[in-house]
Scaffold this active site. Sequence first.
Site, PDB file in Angstrom:
ATOM      1  N   GLU A  42      17.584 -10.249   3.644  1.00  0.00           N
ATOM      2  CA  GLU A  42      18.762  -9.476   4.004  1.00  0.00           C
ATOM      3  C   GLU A  42      18.631  -9.376   5.585  1.00  0.00           C
ATOM      4  O   GLU A  42      19.730  -9.257   6.305  1.00  0.00           O
ATOM      5  CB  GLU A  42      18.729  -8.115   3.221  1.00  0.00           C
ATOM      6  CG  GLU A  42      19.039  -8.471   1.893  1.00  0.00           C
ATOM      7  CD  GLU A  42      17.728  -8.446   1.153  1.00  0.00           C
ATOM      8  OE1 GLU A  42      16.696  -9.047   1.663  1.00  0.00           O
ATOM      9  OE2 GLU A  42      17.453  -7.951   0.122  1.00  0.00           O
TER      10      GLU A  42
ATOM     11  N   CYS B  65      12.440  -9.539   5.668  1.00  0.00           N
ATOM     12  CA  CYS B  65      13.396  -9.814   4.315  1.00  0.00           C
ATOM     13  C   CYS B  65      14.390 -10.727   4.769  1.00  0.00           C
ATOM     14  O   CYS B  65      15.086 -10.901   5.642  1.00  0.00           O
ATOM     15  CB  CYS B  65      13.637  -8.520   3.706  1.00  0.00           C
ATOM     16  SG  CYS B  65      12.341  -7.429   2.996  1.00  0.00           S
TER      17      CYS B  65
ATOM     18  N   GLU C 173       7.421 -14.568   5.793  1.00  0.00           N
ATOM     19  CA  GLU C 173       6.271 -13.812   5.667  1.00  0.00           C
ATOM     20  C   GLU C 173       5.310 -14.198   6.783  1.00  0.00           C
ATOM     21  O   GLU C 173       5.531 -15.147   7.286  1.00  0.00           O
ATOM     22  CB  GLU C 173       5.638 -14.075   4.306  1.00  0.00           C
ATOM     23  CG  GLU C 173       6.530 -13.643   3.033  1.00  0.00           C
ATOM     24  CD  GLU C 173       5.927 -13.534   1.769  1.00  0.00           C
ATOM     25  OE1 GLU C 173       4.954 -14.303   1.658  1.00  0.00           O
ATOM     26  OE2 GLU C 173       6.514 -12.875   0.830  1.00  0.00           O
TER      27      GLU C 173
ATOM     28  N   CYS D  59      15.862  -2.687   3.857  1.00  0.00           N
ATOM     29  CA  CYS D  59      17.008  -3.505   4.152  1.00  0.00           C
ATOM     30  C   CYS D  59      18.381  -2.599   3.810  1.00  0.00           C
ATOM     31  O   CYS D  59      19.584  -2.868   4.665  1.00  0.00           O
ATOM     32  CB  CYS D  59      16.914  -4.632   3.196  1.00  0.00           C
ATOM     33  SG  CYS D  59      15.896  -5.938   3.989  1.00  0.00           S
TER      34      CYS D  59
ATOM     35  N   CYS E 227      15.392  -3.887  -0.664  1.00  0.00           N
ATOM     36  CA  CYS E 227      14.433  -3.058  -0.664  1.00  0.00           C
ATOM     37  C   CYS E 227      15.007  -1.963   0.482  1.00  0.00           C
ATOM     38  O   CYS E 227      16.013  -1.844   0.991  1.00  0.00           O
ATOM     39  CB  CYS E 227      13.179  -3.672   0.086  1.00  0.00           C
ATOM     40  SG  CYS E 227      13.300  -3.966   1.957  1.00  0.00           S
TER      41      CYS E 227
ATOM     42  N   ASN F 218      13.520 -14.952   3.421  1.00  0.00           N
ATOM     43  CA  ASN F 218      12.598 -14.001   3.704  1.00  0.00           C
ATOM     44  C   ASN F 218      11.520 -14.988   4.466  1.00  0.00           C
ATOM     45  O   ASN F 218      11.188 -16.044   4.175  1.00  0.00           O
ATOM     46  CB  ASN F 218      11.938 -13.407   2.615  1.00  0.00           C
ATOM     47  CG  ASN F 218      11.341 -14.115   1.443  1.00  0.00           C
ATOM     48  OD1 ASN F 218      11.835 -15.230   1.324  1.00  0.00           O
ATOM     49  ND2 ASN F 218      10.326 -13.849   0.606  1.00  0.00           N
TER      50      ASN F 218
HETATM   51  N1  THU Z   1      11.962  -9.578  -0.024  1.00  0.00           N
HETATM   52  C1  THU Z   1      13.101  -9.873   0.453  1.00  0.00           C
HETATM   53  O1  THU Z   1      13.373 -10.739   1.164  1.00  0.00           O
HETATM   54  N2  THU Z   1      14.296  -9.124   0.002  1.00  0.00           N
HETATM   55  C2  THU Z   1      14.128  -7.907  -0.532  1.00  0.00           C
HETATM   56  O2  THU Z   1      15.166  -7.042  -0.605  1.00  0.00           O
HETATM   57  C3  THU Z   1      13.010  -7.461  -1.223  1.00  0.00           C
HETATM   58  C4  THU Z   1      11.695  -8.324  -0.743  1.00  0.00           C
HETATM   59  C5  THU Z   1      10.724 -10.068   0.418  1.00  0.00           C
HETATM   60  C6  THU Z   1       9.775  -9.528   1.126  1.00  0.00           C
HETATM   61  C7  THU Z   1       8.442 -10.353   0.776  1.00  0.00           C
HETATM   62  O3  THU Z   1       8.587 -11.597   1.437  1.00  0.00           O
HETATM   63  C8  THU Z   1       8.615 -10.802  -0.723  1.00  0.00           C
HETATM   64  O4  THU Z   1      10.061 -10.548  -1.041  1.00  0.00           O
HETATM   65  C9  THU Z   1       7.918  -9.769  -1.677  1.00  0.00           C
HETATM   66  O5  THU Z   1       7.958  -8.550  -1.359  1.00  0.00           O
END
Ligand code: THU
Length: 134
Positions: free
Chosen positions: A55, A53, A44, A93, A90, A42
């Site tokens: 994935e 994310c 940000e 994704c 999520c 991920n």
């Molecule tokens: N996140 C992911 O990378 N994958 C997911 O399936 C759930 C959320 C990340 C996004 C963000 O940077 C952090 O987790 C908190 O939501």
Amino acid sequence: MTDQELLLLAEQARENAYAPYSRFLVGAALLAADGRVFLGANVENASFGATNCAERSAIFAAVSAGVRDFVAIAICGAKQGGRGTICTPCGICRQVLSEFCNSKLRVLLGNSEEYREYTLAELLPHSFGDEVKA
Ligand code: THU
């Protein structure tokens, strides 16, 4: 490639996560039908909506390399300082995975010592997509 090996790669991918805002670090390892593995973490952003994310990072890397046929994805996520735990993908994704992966895609959640397995169909039943594809 064993499930444990794929999960270990997801754990390693998690080390590259950039998550200064949530401190929730996620790694993904996407196994293609040809045996290649694409990693993602991920990433940000101060403008939170620009966050990507793990994935989607992995699947966009694969598709950008011309690969569109996948058999499994391992996902490892946890708060900074913690060990990878069960982090389910999520909704966005799941939808992106469904664009390129069939419903039998194996989704491995956890770490190389302990994980749960689902299919994409279990995680995204009644998915939207075919209706709009020409
Ligand atoms: N996140 C992911 O990378 N994958 C997911 O399936 C759930 C959320 C990340 C996004 C963000 O940077 C952090 O987790 C908190 O939501």
